[in-house]
Design a protein around this motif. Sequence first.
Motif, PDB file in Angstrom:
ATOM      1  N   THR A 382      -8.638   2.833  -3.893  1.00  0.00           N
ATOM      2  CA  THR A 382      -8.161   4.222  -3.914  1.00  0.00           C
ATOM      3  C   THR A 382      -7.958   4.737  -5.329  1.00  0.00           C
ATOM      4  O   THR A 382      -7.826   5.941  -5.535  1.00  0.00           O
ATOM      5  CB  THR A 382      -6.830   4.330  -3.155  1.00  0.00           C
ATOM      6  OG1 THR A 382      -5.865   3.444  -3.746  1.00  0.00           O
ATOM      7  CG2 THR A 382      -7.017   3.991  -1.697  1.00  0.00           C
ATOM      8  N   ARG A 477     -14.093   8.955   1.264  1.00  0.00           N
ATOM      9  CA  ARG A 477     -13.343   9.362   2.458  1.00  0.00           C
ATOM     10  C   ARG A 477     -14.090   9.038   3.738  1.00  0.00           C
ATOM     11  O   ARG A 477     -13.470   8.849   4.798  1.00  0.00           O
ATOM     12  CB  ARG A 477     -13.057  10.859   2.390  1.00  0.00           C
ATOM     13  CG  ARG A 477     -12.007  11.220   1.342  1.00  0.00           C
ATOM     14  CD  ARG A 477     -11.823  12.709   1.250  1.00  0.00           C
ATOM     15  NE  ARG A 477     -10.763  13.059   0.299  1.00  0.00           N
ATOM     16  CZ  ARG A 477     -10.499  14.294  -0.099  1.00  0.00           C
ATOM     17  NH1 ARG A 477     -11.205  15.307   0.376  1.00  0.00           N
ATOM     18  NH2 ARG A 477      -9.519  14.513  -0.963  1.00  0.00           N
ATOM     19  N   ILE A 481     -10.519   2.927   4.522  1.00  0.00           N
ATOM     20  CA  ILE A 481     -10.051   1.935   3.568  1.00  0.00           C
ATOM     21  C   ILE A 481      -9.176   0.881   4.215  1.00  0.00           C
ATOM     22  O   ILE A 481      -8.782  -0.085   3.559  1.00  0.00           O
ATOM     23  CB  ILE A 481      -9.270   2.627   2.429  1.00  0.00           C
ATOM     24  CG1 ILE A 481      -8.054   3.367   2.995  1.00  0.00           C
ATOM     25  CG2 ILE A 481     -10.172   3.556   1.647  1.00  0.00           C
ATOM     26  CD1 ILE A 481      -7.184   3.975   1.934  1.00  0.00           C
TER      27      ILE A 481
END
Length: 584
Positions: A382, A477, A481
């Motif tokens: 991230t 996106r 994740i």
Amino acid sequence: MTTFAPPSHGGTANPGPPSTWWLADFPANPSAKQANASPKTTNDGSGPPCTPSSSPCDPDGSCGKTCPVCSPEDWTSSTRTLFAPDTATAWGGPPLVQWVPHTCGDGCSEWPTPRATDATGSGRLGRKRHQWNLRDAVRNREGPGPLNPALSEWLMGFPEGWTDVAPSETPSSPTSPNTWADSSTPPTDTSRPRDHQPESTGDKPMTNALRLVDTRPQTGAEILDDLTTFVSRFSVFPHKHCAPMLALWYAHTWAADHFYTTPRLILSSAEPESGKTRVLEVAQHFTKAPEMTMSGSAAALVRMVAAGPITILLDEVDTIFTVGGSGNEDVRGMLNGGYKRTNTIPKCKGDTATGITVDRLPTFAPTALAGLVGCMPPTITTRAITIHLRKRRHDQHVESYKEKRVKREAEPIRDALDTWITSIGEQLGDAEPVMPPGVADRAEEAWEPLLAIADAAGGHWPDTARQAAVFFVQQARSQPISTGVQLLADLRALFTQNNTDRMATTEILHALCSNEESPWGELNNGRPMDARRLSKELSRYHIGPTSFDSGGKTLKGYVTYPNTTQAGLADAWGRYLPPMTDDN
């Protein structure tokens, strides 16, 4: 005497016998025979000597005198001079050599002709009085004037008259009317006789041995363009945004101290030999203080960062973290913390006897990581810009990587990049680039340094960088994740497909486990996900099972709307998933 062919100056050859040029030695002794400018005439020194007020001898020897203006003691010893046998016809202009004294003070108007001995010795000290050379003349500002223009033109390969061009205030300017480099022929000098004007026949006015070099420094856009092209020579990237992004990331390492964040660069692939290590190898030549390493403990990495500016290039990350990104929590914490400049790791030193002190070790450093898919911890991804590399097809070819050759070829670009970024470091630190739509929060932090550099470079780079930012953010996106986010995405697709705001738990589990592209059929150690595991996964998002009416029956399951016991699926979708599009 030595003969050699005259140079080619372009244009129509002048009439006369230009085939022989003489290299003459003029002795310092006035009684010695002087080489004549004409092959048929010699000066035997029989004429009356010159006086200091006499005019210089004519190069064709017709004056019959043995010396130039000055007395014999002032002659230059063994001065080697160039002139044509018949200067009026072979050169078409004034003599190549004008006989002017080199040591007679105000009577001199030109510098002595340069000689090889001018580059040796220690100056005038210990020289004889008559051995006046170019270096002595330069040191003595009251001495001779400029070099013989005709000789300078011949030595440099210029057509006659090119030394008459006035210098330009901005020689590199293409619009300067006085810059002879911008014209195929030199401007005409009306002060010279018409028969001495340079010829213009359309030929190139300069020889091949002389070329103009553009000394204008490269712009930031040109440097980044060169870097992008260089990087693309050794890798086949999955899309066009990769190489420009890498160029910007390499550039930001030279100004990392001016930024608040430094994005992690992740190179992942499904299989080995997909080009991850090659990207890191090339990165060594363009990043600041690169340190390419494998494995390593958190303590070692922290101390490497604390020792000074460094760019960490960490290969084989799949040997540090296991599948799912677990393991080696100290290293993961260090890499997470090094994302922002203010983060440190406290370390105690000393003992109870002497006293314990705390050292705050910095962790902030640009870091690139390469490893197989699935090994990167989500807390690192991230904070990163990720390139998913793939193996080259058999019909795709790249240049072989030879470290010494690549290092040599990369050095000019690296030096230009260092100079440019260092000169605008403060400007980059104060910049607040405008983010493209969809780039916000942590993605904005990651892309801010790169967009600041792109804006400073100008040209196409502001648009190129923003297009890359949008692409990489959307790609990140689209790939969940974590297991929980993937579960939310699959539930949103399921509820949308059924066009409903409520579904029973049994119906949800059947649909999820039937999806061959999802992991839910083997989530529990090879067994399908059950109601207990579903409830556990969703509880972290404040979602739980609830009772509702459906067709006159009371069922237990999950709803999109909130109630007194839970927040509802729609709330989690809006927080953890990208907006709904036709693609998702």
